[in-house]
Scaffold this active site. Structure first.
Site, PDB file in Angstrom:
ATOM      1  N   LEU A  90       0.824  -1.216   0.000  1.00  0.00           N
ATOM      2  CA  LEU A  90       0.000   0.000   0.000  1.00  0.00           C
ATOM      3  C   LEU A  90       0.857   1.264   0.000  1.00  0.00           C
ATOM      4  O   LEU A  90       0.580   2.233   0.699  1.00  0.00           O
ATOM      5  CB  LEU A  90      -0.959   0.014   1.199  1.00  0.00           C
ATOM      6  CG  LEU A  90      -1.986  -1.120   1.242  1.00  0.00           C
ATOM      7  CD1 LEU A  90      -2.814  -1.035   2.518  1.00  0.00           C
ATOM      8  CD2 LEU A  90      -2.883  -1.091   0.021  1.00  0.00           C
ATOM      9  N   CYS A  91       1.931   1.234  -0.791  1.00  0.00           N
ATOM     10  CA  CYS A  91       2.801   2.414  -0.882  1.00  0.00           C
ATOM     11  C   CYS A  91       3.137   2.712  -2.346  1.00  0.00           C
ATOM     12  O   CYS A  91       4.277   3.055  -2.681  1.00  0.00           O
ATOM     13  CB  CYS A  91       4.066   2.233  -0.046  1.00  0.00           C
ATOM     14  SG  CYS A  91       4.922   0.662  -0.232  1.00  0.00           S
ATOM     15  N   GLY A  92       2.141   2.545  -3.208  1.00  0.00           N
ATOM     16  CA  GLY A  92       2.313   2.912  -4.610  1.00  0.00           C
ATOM     17  C   GLY A  92       3.393   2.088  -5.299  1.00  0.00           C
ATOM     18  O   GLY A  92       3.510   0.883  -5.108  1.00  0.00           O
TER      19      GLY A  92
END
Length: 288
Positions: A90-92
């Site tokens: 969930l950090c691109g």
């Protein structure tokens, strides 16, 4: 055509998702501030130490007494790639950018006939690389239990790498990480740590060293490796939180847009249902 109940449930579900992504964005923002401060505080020390060691190394160029960490093994046949990524997603594109850089580097080395070994730091990089690079894995460092990154974490990784070098397991070691530039910009970085490479620094001819340059370098080089790894971990930590904050901000905005679209669709469907009921009532009245 989804029913009014289905639309209402979807709107509620997206609203809950937006609350989660908004909360994650705020948490990432708080963590980013601390991680960015730590990374920026470490840079002057790392740069100054690199400059001092560059000066010492310049005076040892070509010397038969140069430490192996500086001179190398005399070969570049076997390469150890230390790929540093995060434990959580969930950090691109934070993890994928590092993995993409490491994979391209490994494929280039393999095409040149070199032997590649991979040491992963962080679960996400290992998960992505195992699809086509699992045969090259030689170790993994689990950072999932680390709540606050410290120099001891980097020292443990450095000790493992140095032990492998002393055992003759590789000739060249390179680390891969993201250097923090801003919340929306993290730069995939490739840095060779063994044999040691330094840029800049004053010539050692300007100074007299006690004990000898060889003795000082022999003591400083292992610390230099640990410092480079520590700096990379700090840069990665700030980059991860910046990328997560940006990704959660985009997710929150996208959720808001979806809620607006679903709400419009819900209102139109509800209006159509009301209109249909009115027509049925009027038609029934006229029939009477």
């Amino acid at each position: 055509m989804p029913s009014l109940k289905d639309l209402k449930n979807r709107i509620g579900s997206v609203k809950n998702t937006r609350k989660i992504t908004k909360a994650m964005q705020m948490v990432a923002a708080a963590k980013l501030r601390r991680a960015q401060e730590a990374a920026e505080a470490a840079r002057p020390y790392a740069e100054r130490m690199g400059a001092v060691m560059a000066g010492l190394a310049a005076g040892m160029q070509g010397s038969a007494n140069a430490p192996r960490l500086l001179a190398g093994t005399g070969s570049d046949k076997v390469h150890l790639l230390v790929v540093m990524t995060s434990e959580r997603g969930l950090c691109g594109g934070f993890n994928s950018s590092i993995v993409k850089t490491a994979r391209a580097h490994a494929q280039k080395l393999l095409a040149a006939g070199k032997t590649v070994k991979i040491l992963t730091v962080g679960k996400k990089g290992r998960e992505q690389l195992k699809r086509d690079m699992s045969a090259h894995f030689v170790g993994h460092v689990d950072m999932s239990e680390v709540r606050k990154l410290g120099y001891s974490n980097a020292a443990a990784i450095a000790q493992d790498i140095l032990a492998r070098f002393e055992a003759g397991e590789f000739d060249v070691a390179t680390i891969f990480f993201n250097r923090f530039q801003s919340v929306i910009s993290q730069i995939p970085t490739v840095q060779q740590i063994i044999p040691a490479k330094f840029e800049g620094g004053a010539s050692s001819a300007l100074y007299d060293y006690e004990p000898s340059e060889e003795a000082i370098l022999a003591d400083l080089l292992p610390r230099g490796v640990a410092t480079q790894i520590f700096t990379a971990l700090l840069e990665n930590g700030a980059s991860e939180q910046g990328a997560r904050m940006s990704a959660m901000d985009n997710a929150t905005r996208n959720a808001g847009d979806m809620i607006n679209r679903l709400t419009i669709q819900y209102n139109r469907s509800r209006q159509a249902a009301i209109t249909k009921e009115l027509i049925e009532i009027i038609s029934g009245a006229e029939a009477l």
